[in-house]
Design an enzyme around this catalytic site. Structure first.
Site, PDB file in Angstrom:
ATOM      1  N   CYS A  86      35.151  38.039  34.658  1.00  0.00           N
ATOM      2  CA  CYS A  86      35.771  38.280  35.961  1.00  0.00           C
ATOM      3  C   CYS A  86      34.889  37.698  37.070  1.00  0.00           C
ATOM      4  O   CYS A  86      34.667  36.495  37.094  1.00  0.00           O
ATOM      5  CB  CYS A  86      36.076  39.759  36.145  1.00  0.00           C
ATOM      6  N   HIS A 190      39.735  40.471  31.312  1.00  0.00           N
ATOM      7  CA  HIS A 190      38.784  41.472  30.833  1.00  0.00           C
ATOM      8  C   HIS A 190      38.950  41.616  29.321  1.00  0.00           C
ATOM      9  O   HIS A 190      39.879  42.282  28.858  1.00  0.00           O
ATOM     10  CB  HIS A 190      39.034  42.817  31.514  1.00  0.00           C
ATOM     11  N   GLU A 192      37.318  43.386  27.257  1.00  0.00           N
ATOM     12  CA  GLU A 192      37.151  44.771  26.821  1.00  0.00           C
ATOM     13  C   GLU A 192      38.415  45.597  27.027  1.00  0.00           C
ATOM     14  O   GLU A 192      38.558  46.681  26.446  1.00  0.00           O
ATOM     15  CB  GLU A 192      35.968  45.425  27.559  1.00  0.00           C
TER      16      GLU A 192
END
Length: 210
Positions: A86, A190, A192
């Protein structure tokens, strides 16, 4: 080997670290994952991950305040794998244009600029498809064209050299979703938060030998 997730007060580093721990377990090789705000940890790391949320200028300022800006530059020059997530990816650019013009690491020639609304809501938030560059980069192994990843951002990285772009996504215009140059990679999404596909990407990064 040690994966260091940089903690400088921006981003949910612990959720990122947990995703890397899950991926490292599947990769094997004795990889450990630590969260650290210490320059010494970067010097000893085999992989470094830089996350970030918020404004480009604020993230740069926090890295400098914690004495991490120059150690990160030294790590990137070492040839070992680096991943920006990001705003961590956006900091790899030459310049950021949020609240004025600010210098980035200048590892990938380009500028970070505001997303054009083009009739869509900004920030770009939610699942979106990847369009992979050809030939596919090793970082995208096992990830199909059209795979969905989770995005949250109001600014984007415009790369000067299209050869640095590994994958894009469409949000009213083509947006850099994954970039790579030498040993340095970045993702706008992202991983994750991107479930199985995100873990696949993390595993690819841990296996990557730039």
């Amino acid at each position: 080997m040690s994966v260091v997730v940089v903690d400088y007060g921006s981003g949910n580093v612990h959720s990122v670290a947990k995703a890397f721990e899950r991926a490292a377990a599947s990769v094997g090789g004795g990889l450990t994952v630590t969260v650290s705000d210490q320059a010494e940890a970067l010097a000893d790391a085999s992989h470094v991950v830089l996350t970030g949320v918020g404004a480009f200028s604020d993230c740069r300022r926090m890295l400098e305040a914690r004495g991490l800006w120059r150690p990160l530059k030294r790590f990137a020059a070492s040839g070992k794998p680096f991943l920006g997530i990001c705003v961590g990816m956006q900091l790899m650019a030459s310049r950021g244009h949020e609240h004025g013009e600010h210098q980035g690491f200048d590892w990938v020639e380009g500028d970070v600029v505001a997303l054009a609304a083009n009739g869509r809501k900004v920030p770009h938030m939610g699942w979106n498809e990847l369009q992979l560059a050809e030939p596919a980069h090793p970082l995208m192994a096992g990830i199909a064209n059209g795979e969905h990843m989770y995005f949250v951002h109001g600014y984007q990285m415009r790369c000067t050299d299209p050869r640095d772009i590994v994958a894009t996504t469409d949000y009213g215009e083509s947006i850099t979703a994954v970039l790579a140059k030498d040993n340095r990679a970045g993702v706008q999404f992202h991983p994750e938060k991107s479930q199985a596909a995100g873990l696949q990407f993390i595993g690819n990064f841990l296996r990557w030998q730039p």
